[in-house]
Write a protein that holds these residues in place. Structure first.
Motif, short mmCIF file in Angstrom:
data_model
loop_
_atom_site.label_atom_id
_atom_site.label_comp_id
_atom_site.label_asym_id
_atom_site.label_seq_id
_atom_site.Cartn_x
_atom_site.Cartn_y
_atom_site.Cartn_z
N ALA A 26 0.83 -1.21 0.00
CA ALA A 26 0.00 0.00 0.00
C ALA A 26 0.86 1.25 0.00
N MET A 27 0.37 2.27 -0.70
CA MET A 27 0.96 3.60 -0.68
C MET A 27 -0.15 4.62 -0.59
N LEU A 28 0.19 5.80 -0.12
CA LEU A 28 -0.77 6.89 -0.11
C LEU A 28 -0.78 7.53 -1.50
N PRO A 29 -1.89 7.37 -2.25
CA PRO A 29 -1.93 7.97 -3.58
C PRO A 29 -1.79 9.48 -3.51
N ALA A 30 -0.95 10.04 -4.37
CA ALA A 30 -0.68 11.48 -4.34
C ALA A 30 -1.96 12.30 -4.50
N ASP A 62 -6.82 15.00 0.98
CA ASP A 62 -8.07 14.51 1.57
C ASP A 62 -7.79 13.57 2.73
N TRP A 63 -6.76 12.75 2.57
CA TRP A 63 -6.42 11.79 3.62
C TRP A 63 -5.92 12.51 4.87
N LEU A 64 -5.09 13.53 4.68
CA LEU A 64 -4.62 14.32 5.83
C LEU A 64 -5.77 15.07 6.49
N ASP A 65 -6.74 15.52 5.69
CA ASP A 65 -7.93 16.16 6.27
C ASP A 65 -8.69 15.17 7.15
N ALA A 66 -8.72 13.90 6.70
CA ALA A 66 -9.40 12.87 7.49
C ALA A 66 -8.66 12.59 8.80
N ALA A 102 -8.74 7.06 8.87
CA ALA A 102 -8.58 7.92 7.69
C ALA A 102 -8.67 7.12 6.41
N ASN A 103 -8.12 5.90 6.42
CA ASN A 103 -8.23 5.02 5.25
C ASN A 103 -9.70 4.76 4.92
N ALA A 104 -10.47 4.45 5.96
CA ALA A 104 -11.89 4.14 5.75
C ALA A 104 -12.65 5.35 5.23
N MET A 105 -12.30 6.54 5.71
CA MET A 105 -13.02 7.75 5.30
C MET A 105 -12.70 8.16 3.86
N THR A 106 -11.52 7.78 3.38
CA THR A 106 -11.08 8.25 2.06
C THR A 106 -10.98 7.15 1.02
N GLY A 107 -11.21 5.90 1.43
CA GLY A 107 -11.12 4.79 0.48
C GLY A 107 -9.71 4.34 0.18
N VAL A 108 -8.73 4.77 0.96
CA VAL A 108 -7.35 4.30 0.80
C VAL A 108 -7.25 2.91 1.45
N GLU A 109 -6.64 1.97 0.73
CA GLU A 109 -6.61 0.59 1.20
C GLU A 109 -5.24 0.20 1.75
#
Length: 349
Positions: free
Chosen positions: A160-164, A169-173, A268-275
């Motif tokens: 997994a990586m944090l998509p650019a 949005d992820w940091l906002d979460a 934050a993953n759950a809120m933004t759809g990052v897996e």
């Protein structure tokens, strides 16, 4: 002449002579087979002692010795991993002397490990085993590692990586969870490639605001290498700056325990759809993005404070979009692109 056994009531004892000196001890065992092993080891140790050599320990003892010697020189996570290895994962090797452990026995122990663990963990298990054996060689307890084990071939999956495009949005979460210390820690991990343990021990005085660098004072490899600080991170931290103390502290002003960011990252993953993003994969994201920006791997190695460049390479994920751009450039050089933008198939003229 080797040791001889005799019983006193139900307990086996042994006796032998070394250079005219008689040795007699109890094994404390009612099992003759176990008593024979104890007696044989005592005899071998006595022979080594007469030659001024240190007795060869069993594997369980060696791991305990390693932990005692390294408790102040390696990271907490390394110690925990080795302690768990020695407590749970020695299998039938635990009470064997190092010189009695063969390739066949190590292979059998790996099979026992695979009975309850994923194949991807077996190679790490073997690395820990080899580490303590090599330490025994350096201490001259044994001449060489007495076994050879080929790594298992394990299918690697993209990590997994944090998509650019989702980073803000992820940091906002993360910020929405209203834990300022967590927000600070995660930005240090993403912006500087710090491990979680390095973020929770980070100090304000380690920031050089004039040179715009951060020099970790406590690292896994005990290496203090200045890391350039990006403008966005400096801008974020500047209003919060203190003259000294922890950058990341709980409400009482104390440091956090290990794993303190995990629940917030999962949320934050759950809120933004990052897996699948984890605290350590923020470090992998940092390394991969530096590579995509054209930073040489040797420089990334220094910034991540890795002793081997191979460790750094293991952090980097394949950038598919970069590969697509490269393929497009190769196609142009080979003449597959026409001037009008259309593409040749290789069969047309």
């Amino acid at each position: 002449m080797g040791p001889s056994l005799f019983q006193v009531k139900k307990i086996w004892h042994y006796r032998f002579q070394i250079h005219g000196a008689r040795v007699q001890r109890t094994t404390g065992e009612a099992s003759k087979r176990k008593a024979e092993l104890i007696a044989a080891r005592a005899y071998d140790d006595a022979q080594l002692a007469t030659r001024g050599m240190e007795p060869i320990p069993v594997l369980r003892e060696l791991v305990q010795q390693w932990l005692k010697v390294h408790e102040s020189t390696v990271s907490d996570s390394h110690l925990r991993g080795m302690e768990q290895f020695g407590r749970l994962h020695l299998y039938d090797l635990a009470d064997l002397r190092l010189d009695q452990i063969t390739t066949a026995l190590v292979e059998a122990a790996r099979v026992s490990h695979l009975d309850s663990h994923a194949p991807s963990t077996a190679n790490h298990w073997a690395r820990l085993l080899r580490l303590v054996f090599k330490w025994a060689v350096r201490r001259k307890l044994i001449a060489e590692v007495p076994w050879i084990l080929k790594p298992l071939k394990v299918q690697k999956k993209p990590r997994a990586m944090l998509p650019a495009r989702q980073a803000l949005d992820w940091l906002d979460a993360i910020d929405a969870q209203q834990r300022p210390a967590i927000s600070r820690a995660i930005r240090l991990m993403l912006g500087l490639g710090l491990r979680e343990v390095e973020a929770r021990t980070a100090q304000w005085e380690w920031i050089d605001w004039e040179r715009r660098t951060y020099t970790p004072g406590r690292t896994k490899g005990r290496e203090a290498v200045p890391v350039p600080m990006p403008d966005w991170l400096l801008h974020y931290l500047a209003p919060l700056c203190a003259s000294s103390g922890l950058i990341v502290a709980n409400r009482r002003g104390h440091g956090f325990a290990a794993g303190f960011t995990s629940r917030y990252i999962k949320a934050a993953n759950a809120m933004t759809g990052v897996e699948g993003l984890t605290p350590h994969r923020l470090r992998g994201t940092f390394a991969t993005m530096l590579s995509e920006a054209g930073v040489p791997v040797q420089t990334i190695q220094r910034v991540l404070r890795h002793k081997s460049v191979l460790t750094t390479i293991g952090y980097l994920e394949v950038d598919i979009e970069q590969a697509v751009r490269g393929q497009d450039q190769v196609a142009r050089k080979l003449g597959f692109h026409r001037d009008d933008g259309s593409v040749r198939s290789g069969e047309d003229g």
